[in-house]
Enzyme design. Structure first.
Site, mmCIF file in Angstrom:
data_model
loop_
_atom_site.group_PDB
_atom_site.id
_atom_site.type_symbol
_atom_site.label_atom_id
_atom_site.label_comp_id
_atom_site.label_asym_id
_atom_site.label_seq_id
_atom_site.Cartn_x
_atom_site.Cartn_y
_atom_site.Cartn_z
ATOM 1 N N ASP A 16 3.711 18.264 -6.651
ATOM 2 C CA ASP A 16 2.761 18.308 -5.615
ATOM 3 C C ASP A 16 2.029 17.584 -5.662
ATOM 4 O O ASP A 16 1.263 16.997 -7.164
ATOM 5 C CB ASP A 16 1.621 19.425 -6.404
ATOM 6 C CG ASP A 16 0.233 19.663 -5.269
ATOM 7 O OD1 ASP A 16 0.773 18.930 -4.265
ATOM 8 O OD2 ASP A 16 0.275 21.006 -5.855
ATOM 9 N N HIS A 76 8.569 -8.478 2.651
ATOM 10 C CA HIS A 76 8.195 -7.879 3.930
ATOM 11 C C HIS A 76 8.750 -7.888 5.267
ATOM 12 O O HIS A 76 8.846 -7.018 6.868
ATOM 13 C CB HIS A 76 6.513 -8.055 4.122
ATOM 14 C CG HIS A 76 5.651 -7.000 3.065
ATOM 15 N ND1 HIS A 76 4.293 -7.159 3.288
ATOM 16 C CD2 HIS A 76 6.440 -5.868 2.630
ATOM 17 C CE1 HIS A 76 4.512 -5.298 2.347
ATOM 18 N NE2 HIS A 76 5.072 -5.473 2.008
ATOM 19 N N LYS A 105 -2.823 2.360 -4.572
ATOM 20 C CA LYS A 105 -1.577 1.987 -3.212
ATOM 21 C C LYS A 105 -0.276 2.180 -4.191
ATOM 22 O O LYS A 105 0.779 2.321 -3.937
ATOM 23 C CB LYS A 105 -2.396 2.216 -1.480
ATOM 24 C CG LYS A 105 -1.118 2.148 -1.441
ATOM 25 C CD LYS A 105 0.343 2.125 -0.904
ATOM 26 C CE LYS A 105 1.544 2.407 -0.317
ATOM 27 N NZ LYS A 105 2.168 2.061 0.017
ATOM 28 N N GLU A 159 9.857 4.503 1.582
ATOM 29 C CA GLU A 159 9.248 2.685 2.084
ATOM 30 C C GLU A 159 10.448 1.804 1.445
ATOM 31 O O GLU A 159 10.617 2.376 0.152
ATOM 32 C CB GLU A 159 7.598 2.506 1.279
ATOM 33 C CG GLU A 159 7.451 1.259 1.081
ATOM 34 C CD GLU A 159 5.805 0.682 1.510
ATOM 35 O OE1 GLU A 159 4.979 2.290 0.544
ATOM 36 O OE2 GLU A 159 5.659 0.139 0.614
#
Ligand code: MEV
Length: 425
Positions: free
Chosen positions: A277, A375, A261, A83
Protein backbone atom coordinates in the site's frame (compact mmCIF):
# COMPACT_ATOMS: atom_id res chain seq x y z
CA UNK A 1 27.86 -20.02 -5.34
CA UNK A 2 27.01 -16.54 -4.06
CA UNK A 3 24.97 -14.73 -6.69
CA UNK A 4 25.84 -11.14 -7.56
CA UNK A 5 23.49 -8.36 -8.61
CA UNK A 6 26.39 -6.55 -10.23
CA UNK A 7 26.24 -7.35 -13.93
CA UNK A 8 28.06 -4.90 -16.12
CA UNK A 9 26.14 -3.62 -19.13
CA UNK A 10 22.79 -5.00 -17.89
CA UNK A 11 21.10 -1.85 -19.16
CA UNK A 12 22.41 -2.44 -22.68
CA UNK A 13 20.73 -5.86 -22.97
CA UNK A 14 17.31 -6.55 -24.43
CA UNK A 15 14.47 -7.36 -22.02
CA UNK A 16 14.78 -11.00 -23.15
CA UNK A 17 18.48 -11.12 -22.30
CA UNK A 18 17.86 -9.38 -18.97
CA UNK A 19 15.11 -11.75 -17.91
CA UNK A 20 17.46 -14.71 -18.49
CA UNK A 21 19.90 -13.23 -15.97
CA UNK A 22 17.13 -12.49 -13.48
CA UNK A 23 15.82 -16.03 -13.97
CA UNK A 24 19.20 -17.45 -13.01
CA UNK A 25 19.58 -15.07 -10.08
CA UNK A 26 16.15 -15.77 -8.59
CA UNK A 27 15.49 -19.30 -9.93
CA UNK A 28 12.35 -18.15 -11.70
CA UNK A 29 10.20 -20.72 -13.50
CA UNK A 30 9.07 -20.26 -17.11
CA UNK A 31 5.58 -19.72 -15.76
CA UNK A 32 6.78 -16.84 -13.58
CA UNK A 33 8.49 -15.29 -16.58
CA UNK A 34 5.21 -15.59 -18.49
CA UNK A 35 3.59 -13.58 -15.70
CA UNK A 36 6.18 -10.80 -16.06
CA UNK A 37 5.88 -10.77 -19.81
CA UNK A 38 2.15 -10.77 -20.07
CA UNK A 39 0.53 -7.33 -19.97
CA UNK A 40 -2.60 -9.15 -18.85
CA UNK A 41 -0.97 -10.94 -15.92
CA UNK A 42 -3.73 -9.76 -13.63
CA UNK A 43 -6.79 -11.66 -14.87
CA UNK A 44 -9.94 -9.59 -14.99
CA UNK A 45 -11.73 -12.04 -12.66
CA UNK A 46 -8.99 -11.61 -10.04
CA UNK A 47 -8.96 -7.82 -10.48
CA UNK A 48 -12.73 -7.82 -10.03
CA UNK A 49 -12.26 -9.50 -6.65
CA UNK A 50 -9.62 -6.97 -5.55
CA UNK A 51 -11.57 -3.71 -5.92
CA UNK A 52 -15.01 -2.52 -7.00
CA UNK A 53 -16.47 -1.51 -10.38
CA UNK A 54 -13.56 -3.07 -12.28
CA UNK A 55 -13.41 -2.42 -16.02
CA UNK A 56 -9.80 -3.36 -16.76
CA UNK A 57 -6.25 -3.46 -15.42
CA UNK A 58 -3.38 -0.97 -15.47
CA UNK A 59 0.09 -2.30 -16.31
CA UNK A 60 3.27 -0.37 -15.45
CA UNK A 61 6.86 -1.05 -16.55
CA UNK A 62 8.75 -3.31 -14.15
CA UNK A 63 12.50 -2.65 -14.05
CA UNK A 64 15.31 -4.13 -11.98
CA UNK A 65 17.61 -1.92 -9.95
CA UNK A 66 20.96 -3.70 -9.94
CA UNK A 67 24.06 -3.64 -7.73
CA UNK A 68 22.27 -3.62 -4.38
CA UNK A 69 24.43 -5.04 -1.61
CA UNK A 70 22.59 -4.85 1.70
CA UNK A 71 24.06 -6.28 4.90
CA UNK A 72 26.43 -8.31 2.73
CA UNK A 73 23.65 -9.88 0.62
CA UNK A 74 23.06 -9.17 -3.06
CA UNK A 75 19.61 -8.15 -4.21
CA UNK A 76 18.07 -7.52 -7.61
CA UNK A 77 15.37 -5.00 -6.80
CA UNK A 78 12.17 -4.94 -8.86
CA UNK A 79 10.64 -1.49 -9.28
CA UNK A 80 7.29 -0.66 -10.88
CA UNK A 81 7.32 2.97 -11.97
CA UNK A 82 6.29 5.19 -14.87
CA UNK A 83 9.13 7.73 -14.51
CA UNK A 84 12.24 7.29 -16.64
CA UNK A 85 15.68 7.54 -15.00
CA UNK A 86 14.63 6.26 -11.57
CA UNK A 87 15.78 2.66 -12.04
CA UNK A 88 19.02 3.80 -13.69
CA UNK A 89 19.77 6.26 -10.88
CA UNK A 90 19.15 3.67 -8.15
CA UNK A 91 21.37 1.19 -9.99
CA UNK A 92 24.15 3.74 -10.35
CA UNK A 93 23.96 4.83 -6.72
CA UNK A 94 23.98 1.21 -5.50
CA UNK A 95 27.12 0.66 -7.56
CA UNK A 96 28.83 3.60 -5.83
CA UNK A 97 27.74 2.25 -2.45
CA UNK A 98 29.19 -1.23 -3.09
CA UNK A 99 32.75 -0.02 -2.78
CA UNK A 100 32.49 0.30 0.98
CA UNK A 101 30.20 -2.67 1.52
CA UNK A 102 26.87 -1.32 0.24
CA UNK A 103 24.03 -0.50 2.61
CA UNK A 104 23.73 -1.45 6.25
CA UNK A 105 20.22 -1.67 7.62
CA UNK A 106 18.23 -2.41 10.76
CA UNK A 107 14.63 -2.10 11.92
CA UNK A 108 12.41 -2.06 14.97
CA UNK A 109 9.86 -4.77 15.63
CA UNK A 110 6.96 -4.45 13.16
CA UNK A 111 4.66 -2.64 15.59
CA UNK A 112 1.67 -0.68 14.28
CA UNK A 113 -0.52 1.68 16.27
CA UNK A 114 -4.31 1.30 16.39
CA UNK A 115 -6.25 4.35 17.64
CA UNK A 116 -9.54 4.28 19.54
CA UNK A 117 -11.22 7.68 19.89
CA UNK A 118 -13.44 8.17 22.96
CA UNK A 119 -15.42 11.40 23.41
CA UNK A 120 -18.01 12.97 25.71
CA UNK A 121 -15.95 12.21 28.83
CA UNK A 122 -16.22 14.73 31.67
CA UNK A 123 -13.18 13.42 33.55
CA UNK A 124 -10.79 12.45 30.69
CA UNK A 125 -7.69 12.16 32.90
CA UNK A 126 -9.38 9.75 35.28
CA UNK A 127 -10.66 7.85 32.22
CA UNK A 128 -7.07 7.57 31.00
CA UNK A 129 -6.02 6.06 34.35
CA UNK A 130 -8.90 3.56 34.25
CA UNK A 131 -7.84 2.34 30.79
CA UNK A 132 -4.20 2.05 31.86
CA UNK A 133 -5.23 0.11 34.98
CA UNK A 134 -7.19 -2.32 32.78
CA UNK A 135 -4.34 -2.63 30.28
CA UNK A 136 -3.89 -6.40 30.52
CA UNK A 137 -7.61 -7.01 30.11
CA UNK A 138 -7.75 -4.74 27.02
CA UNK A 139 -4.71 -6.42 25.46
CA UNK A 140 -6.17 -9.87 26.19
CA UNK A 141 -9.41 -8.92 24.41
CA UNK A 142 -7.45 -7.55 21.43
CA UNK A 143 -5.33 -10.70 21.16
CA UNK A 144 -8.40 -12.96 21.21
CA UNK A 145 -9.20 -11.52 17.78
CA UNK A 146 -6.06 -12.91 16.13
CA UNK A 147 -4.76 -16.15 17.66
CA UNK A 148 -2.76 -16.88 14.50
CA UNK A 149 -0.81 -13.63 14.79
CA UNK A 150 -0.24 -14.33 18.49
CA UNK A 151 0.95 -17.87 17.70
CA UNK A 152 3.75 -16.50 15.46
CA UNK A 153 4.95 -14.07 18.11
CA UNK A 154 2.85 -11.04 17.18
CA UNK A 155 -0.25 -9.47 18.66
CA UNK A 156 -1.17 -6.52 20.88
CA UNK A 157 1.86 -5.97 23.12
CA UNK A 158 1.18 -2.69 24.86
CA UNK A 159 -1.02 0.38 24.92
CA UNK A 160 -0.80 4.11 25.55
CA UNK A 161 -3.55 6.54 26.39
CA UNK A 162 -3.46 10.26 25.68
CA UNK A 163 -5.89 13.10 26.33
CA UNK A 164 -6.01 15.57 23.47
CA UNK A 165 -7.68 18.97 23.31
CA UNK A 166 -9.86 19.50 20.27
CA UNK A 167 -12.50 21.97 19.04
CA UNK A 168 -15.07 19.37 20.13
CA UNK A 169 -13.60 19.24 23.61
CA UNK A 170 -11.18 16.74 25.18
CA UNK A 171 -10.85 13.29 23.65
CA UNK A 172 -9.31 10.18 25.19
CA UNK A 173 -7.27 8.35 22.58
CA UNK A 174 -6.21 4.79 23.35
CA UNK A 175 -3.38 3.51 21.20
CA UNK A 176 -2.87 -0.23 20.84
CA UNK A 177 0.64 -1.30 19.93
CA UNK A 178 0.30 -4.35 17.73
CA UNK A 179 3.23 -6.41 16.52
CA UNK A 180 2.09 -7.36 13.01
CA UNK A 181 5.00 -9.68 12.14
CA UNK A 182 4.92 -10.22 8.34
CA UNK A 183 1.58 -8.51 7.72
CA UNK A 184 1.18 -4.82 6.94
CA UNK A 185 -1.36 -5.15 9.69
CA UNK A 186 -4.25 -2.82 8.85
CA UNK A 187 -6.83 -5.61 9.06
CA UNK A 188 -5.47 -7.11 12.27
CA UNK A 189 -5.11 -3.74 13.99
CA UNK A 190 -8.53 -2.44 12.91
CA UNK A 191 -10.20 -5.66 14.05
CA UNK A 192 -8.51 -5.41 17.46
CA UNK A 193 -9.39 -1.71 17.83
CA UNK A 194 -13.03 -2.50 17.05
CA UNK A 195 -13.07 -5.41 19.50
CA UNK A 196 -11.84 -3.40 22.48
CA UNK A 197 -14.08 -0.38 21.79
CA UNK A 198 -17.00 -1.54 24.02
CA UNK A 199 -14.50 -2.12 26.85
CA UNK A 200 -13.15 1.43 26.43
CA UNK A 201 -16.71 2.79 26.51
CA UNK A 202 -17.43 0.84 29.69
CA UNK A 203 -14.22 1.97 31.37
CA UNK A 204 -14.56 5.66 30.44
CA UNK A 205 -18.33 6.16 30.32
CA UNK A 206 -17.73 7.91 26.97
CA UNK A 207 -18.65 7.10 23.39
CA UNK A 208 -16.20 5.51 20.96
CA UNK A 209 -16.22 6.49 17.29
CA UNK A 210 -13.06 6.02 15.25
CA UNK A 211 -11.23 2.72 15.64
CA UNK A 212 -8.49 2.61 13.04
CA UNK A 213 -4.78 2.09 12.38
CA UNK A 214 -2.44 5.12 12.35
CA UNK A 215 -0.25 5.48 9.29
CA UNK A 216 2.30 7.44 11.29
CA UNK A 217 4.06 4.18 12.07
CA UNK A 218 6.73 5.51 14.46
CA UNK A 219 7.03 2.13 16.15
CA UNK A 220 7.77 0.36 12.88
CA UNK A 221 10.91 2.03 11.58
CA UNK A 222 13.48 0.85 9.08
CA UNK A 223 16.96 2.37 8.90
CA UNK A 224 19.83 2.35 6.43
CA UNK A 225 23.23 3.95 6.06
CA UNK A 226 26.00 3.92 3.51
CA UNK A 227 29.47 5.38 2.97
CA UNK A 228 30.52 6.54 -0.49
CA UNK A 229 34.23 7.12 -1.11
CA UNK A 230 34.80 10.74 -2.12
CA UNK A 231 36.61 9.72 -5.33
CA UNK A 232 33.63 7.58 -6.37
CA UNK A 233 31.11 10.35 -5.94
CA UNK A 234 33.27 12.74 -7.97
CA UNK A 235 35.64 14.30 -5.44
CA UNK A 236 35.41 16.11 -2.13
CA UNK A 237 33.84 19.13 -3.83
CA UNK A 238 30.85 17.03 -4.86
CA UNK A 239 30.62 15.64 -1.32
CA UNK A 240 30.38 19.23 -0.09
CA UNK A 241 27.73 20.16 -2.65
CA UNK A 242 25.64 17.13 -1.63
CA UNK A 243 25.94 18.06 2.05
CA UNK A 244 24.93 21.62 1.14
CA UNK A 245 21.94 20.26 -0.79
CA UNK A 246 20.96 18.34 2.34
CA UNK A 247 21.38 21.49 4.45
CA UNK A 248 19.17 23.36 1.98
CA UNK A 249 16.46 20.70 2.45
CA UNK A 250 16.88 20.85 6.24
CA UNK A 251 16.29 24.59 6.24
CA UNK A 252 13.54 24.82 3.61
CA UNK A 253 10.39 22.69 3.42
CA UNK A 254 9.96 23.56 -0.28
CA UNK A 255 13.24 21.82 -1.05
CA UNK A 256 12.65 19.11 1.58
CA UNK A 257 9.44 18.05 -0.21
CA UNK A 258 11.39 17.50 -3.46
CA UNK A 259 14.29 15.83 -1.63
CA UNK A 260 11.79 13.42 -0.07
CA UNK A 261 10.02 12.93 -3.39
CA UNK A 262 13.35 11.65 -4.70
CA UNK A 263 13.58 9.20 -1.80
CA UNK A 264 10.01 8.04 -2.37
CA UNK A 265 10.69 7.53 -6.09
CA UNK A 266 12.81 4.59 -4.98
CA UNK A 267 10.76 3.38 -2.04
CA UNK A 268 7.42 3.49 -3.84
CA UNK A 269 8.77 1.73 -6.95
CA UNK A 270 9.46 -1.31 -4.77
CA UNK A 271 6.29 -0.85 -2.73
CA UNK A 272 4.18 -1.03 -5.89
CA UNK A 273 6.19 -3.89 -7.41
CA UNK A 274 5.56 -5.96 -4.28
CA UNK A 275 1.82 -5.16 -4.13
CA UNK A 276 2.05 -3.07 -0.96
CA UNK A 277 0.00 0.00 0.00
CA UNK A 278 1.96 3.00 -1.26
CA UNK A 279 -0.45 5.56 0.19
CA UNK A 280 0.25 4.19 3.66
CA UNK A 281 4.00 4.54 3.14
CA UNK A 282 3.71 8.04 1.65
CA UNK A 283 1.42 9.26 4.44
CA UNK A 284 3.76 7.83 7.09
CA UNK A 285 6.89 9.22 5.44
CA UNK A 286 5.57 12.78 5.10
CA UNK A 287 4.16 12.85 8.62
CA UNK A 288 7.49 11.50 9.93
CA UNK A 289 9.30 14.26 8.05
CA UNK A 290 7.67 16.76 10.46
CA UNK A 291 8.85 14.97 13.59
CA UNK A 292 11.11 17.88 14.58
CA UNK A 293 8.33 20.45 14.23
CA UNK A 294 9.16 21.56 10.69
CA UNK A 295 8.88 19.48 7.51
CA UNK A 296 12.42 18.28 6.80
CA UNK A 297 14.43 15.74 4.79
CA UNK A 298 13.99 12.06 5.63
CA UNK A 299 17.68 11.35 5.00
CA UNK A 300 20.90 12.89 6.30
CA UNK A 301 24.10 13.49 4.37
CA UNK A 302 27.39 14.28 6.09
CA UNK A 303 31.13 14.06 5.51
CA UNK A 304 33.36 11.76 7.54
CA UNK A 305 36.92 12.51 8.71
CA UNK A 306 38.32 11.10 5.43
CA UNK A 307 36.11 13.39 3.37
CA UNK A 308 33.80 10.52 2.31
CA UNK A 309 30.07 10.99 1.92
CA UNK A 310 27.92 9.30 4.58
CA UNK A 311 24.19 8.91 4.08
CA UNK A 312 21.56 7.66 6.49
CA UNK A 313 17.81 7.38 6.59
CA UNK A 314 15.00 6.31 8.92
CA UNK A 315 11.46 5.72 7.68
CA UNK A 316 8.19 4.34 8.99
CA UNK A 317 7.84 1.13 7.00
CA UNK A 318 4.39 -0.43 7.14
CA UNK A 319 4.85 -3.13 4.52
CA UNK A 320 3.88 -6.78 4.54
CA UNK A 321 4.56 -10.05 2.82
CA UNK A 322 1.20 -11.59 3.59
CA UNK A 323 -2.28 -10.21 3.11
CA UNK A 324 -3.33 -7.44 0.74
CA UNK A 325 -2.21 -7.70 -2.86
CA UNK A 326 1.22 -9.14 -2.00
CA UNK A 327 -0.03 -12.72 -1.99
CA UNK A 328 -2.70 -12.20 -4.64
CA UNK A 329 -1.23 -10.15 -7.47
CA UNK A 330 0.73 -12.52 -9.76
CA UNK A 331 3.40 -9.93 -10.64
CA UNK A 332 3.88 -8.94 -6.99
CA UNK A 333 4.43 -12.60 -6.11
CA UNK A 334 7.19 -12.89 -8.73
CA UNK A 335 8.72 -9.57 -7.59
CA UNK A 336 8.91 -10.89 -4.03
CA UNK A 337 10.56 -14.05 -5.29
CA UNK A 338 13.16 -12.00 -7.20
CA UNK A 339 13.93 -10.09 -3.99
CA UNK A 340 14.19 -13.36 -2.09
CA UNK A 341 13.05 -11.70 1.15
CA UNK A 342 12.07 -13.82 4.12
CA UNK A 343 10.33 -11.25 6.34
CA UNK A 344 8.42 -7.98 6.14
CA UNK A 345 11.25 -6.35 8.12
CA UNK A 346 13.80 -7.43 5.52
CA UNK A 347 11.52 -6.05 2.78
CA UNK A 348 11.14 -2.72 4.61
CA UNK A 349 14.89 -2.45 5.09
CA UNK A 350 15.50 -3.03 1.37
CA UNK A 351 12.96 -0.33 0.49
CA UNK A 352 14.68 2.07 2.87
CA UNK A 353 18.09 1.34 1.33
CA UNK A 354 16.62 1.87 -2.14
CA UNK A 355 15.18 5.21 -0.96
CA UNK A 356 18.61 6.28 0.25
CA UNK A 357 20.22 5.15 -3.02
CA UNK A 358 17.61 7.02 -5.04
CA UNK A 359 18.22 10.15 -3.00
CA UNK A 360 21.96 9.83 -3.58
CA UNK A 361 21.45 9.30 -7.32
CA UNK A 362 19.34 12.47 -7.56
CA UNK A 363 21.62 14.63 -5.39
CA UNK A 364 24.72 13.50 -7.20
CA UNK A 365 23.14 14.23 -10.56
CA UNK A 366 21.94 17.63 -9.34
CA UNK A 367 25.34 18.42 -7.89
CA UNK A 368 27.50 16.95 -10.60
CA UNK A 369 26.25 17.48 -14.07
CA UNK A 370 23.00 19.29 -13.45
CA UNK A 371 19.90 17.21 -13.85
CA UNK A 372 18.88 19.26 -16.87
CA UNK A 373 20.79 17.29 -19.48
CA UNK A 374 19.32 14.00 -18.33
CA UNK A 375 15.86 15.48 -18.17
CA UNK A 376 16.21 16.92 -21.62
CA UNK A 377 16.91 13.51 -23.19
CA UNK A 378 14.00 12.00 -21.29
CA UNK A 379 11.72 14.77 -22.41
CA UNK A 380 13.05 14.39 -25.96
CA UNK A 381 12.30 10.68 -25.79
CA UNK A 382 8.69 11.29 -24.80
CA UNK A 383 8.30 13.93 -27.54
CA UNK A 384 9.81 11.58 -30.15
CA UNK A 385 7.49 8.71 -29.20
CA UNK A 386 4.42 10.98 -29.09
CA UNK A 387 5.27 12.35 -32.52
CA UNK A 388 5.34 8.84 -33.98
CA UNK A 389 8.97 7.63 -33.79
CA UNK A 390 9.45 3.96 -32.95
CA UNK A 391 12.17 1.32 -32.54
CA UNK A 392 15.81 2.36 -33.05
CA UNK A 393 14.63 5.66 -34.60
CA UNK A 394 13.72 6.93 -31.12
CA UNK A 395 17.33 7.01 -29.91
CA UNK A 396 18.58 8.54 -33.17
CA UNK A 397 16.02 11.33 -33.05
CA UNK A 398 16.56 11.98 -29.33
CA UNK A 399 20.29 12.35 -29.89
CA UNK A 400 19.78 14.84 -32.70
CA UNK A 401 17.21 16.94 -30.85
CA UNK A 402 19.34 17.14 -27.69
CA UNK A 403 22.40 18.07 -29.76
CA UNK A 404 20.46 20.78 -31.59
CA UNK A 405 18.67 21.78 -28.34
CA UNK A 406 15.42 21.65 -30.31
CA UNK A 407 13.06 19.30 -28.50
CA UNK A 408 9.80 19.75 -30.40
CA UNK A 409 7.14 17.65 -32.10
CA UNK A 410 7.54 19.52 -35.41
CA UNK A 411 11.29 18.76 -35.33
CA UNK A 412 10.58 15.04 -34.85
CA UNK A 413 8.28 15.13 -37.87
CA UNK A 414 10.93 16.93 -39.94
CA UNK A 415 13.60 14.38 -39.02
CA UNK A 416 11.23 11.49 -39.74
CA UNK A 417 10.47 13.02 -43.15
CA UNK A 418 14.20 13.42 -43.83
CA UNK A 419 14.82 9.74 -42.99
CA UNK A 420 11.90 8.72 -45.16
CA UNK A 421 13.29 10.65 -48.12
CA UNK A 422 16.71 9.09 -47.60
CA UNK A 423 15.02 5.67 -47.55
CA UNK A 424 16.19 5.02 -43.98
CA UNK A 425 12.64 4.07 -42.97
C1 MEV B 1 12.52 13.78 -9.66
O1 MEV B 1 11.54 12.77 -9.78
C2 MEV B 1 13.18 13.71 -8.29
C3 MEV B 1 14.19 14.81 -7.99
O2 MEV B 1 13.58 16.08 -8.17
C4 MEV B 1 14.65 14.63 -6.56
C5 MEV B 1 15.51 15.75 -6.02
O3 MEV B 1 15.42 16.89 -6.51
O4 MEV B 1 16.26 15.46 -5.05
C6 MEV B 1 15.35 14.78 -8.96
Amino acid sequence: MKKSSQISGFYKLTPKERIKLVKDFADLTDQEIDVLWSTGALEIELADRMIENVIGTFPLPLGIAMNFLINGKDYMVPMAIEEPSVVAAATYAAKMAREKGGFFTSSTDPVMIGQIQAIDILDPFAAKMKILTAKNEVLKKANEMDPLLVSVGGGAKDLDVKVIDTKSGPMVITELHVDCRDAMGANAVNTMAEAVAPMIERLTGGRVYLRIISNLAVKRLARAYTVIPKETVGGEEIVDVIVEAYNFASADPYRAATHNKGILNGVIGVVIATGNDHRAIEAGAHAYAVKNGQYGPLSHWEKDSDGNLVGSIELPMAVGLIGGATKVHPTAKVAIKILGVKSANELGEIMTAVGLAQNLGALRALAHEGIQKGHMSLHARNVAITAGASGPLIDMIVERMVEERKVRMDRVKEILEEYRKKGKI
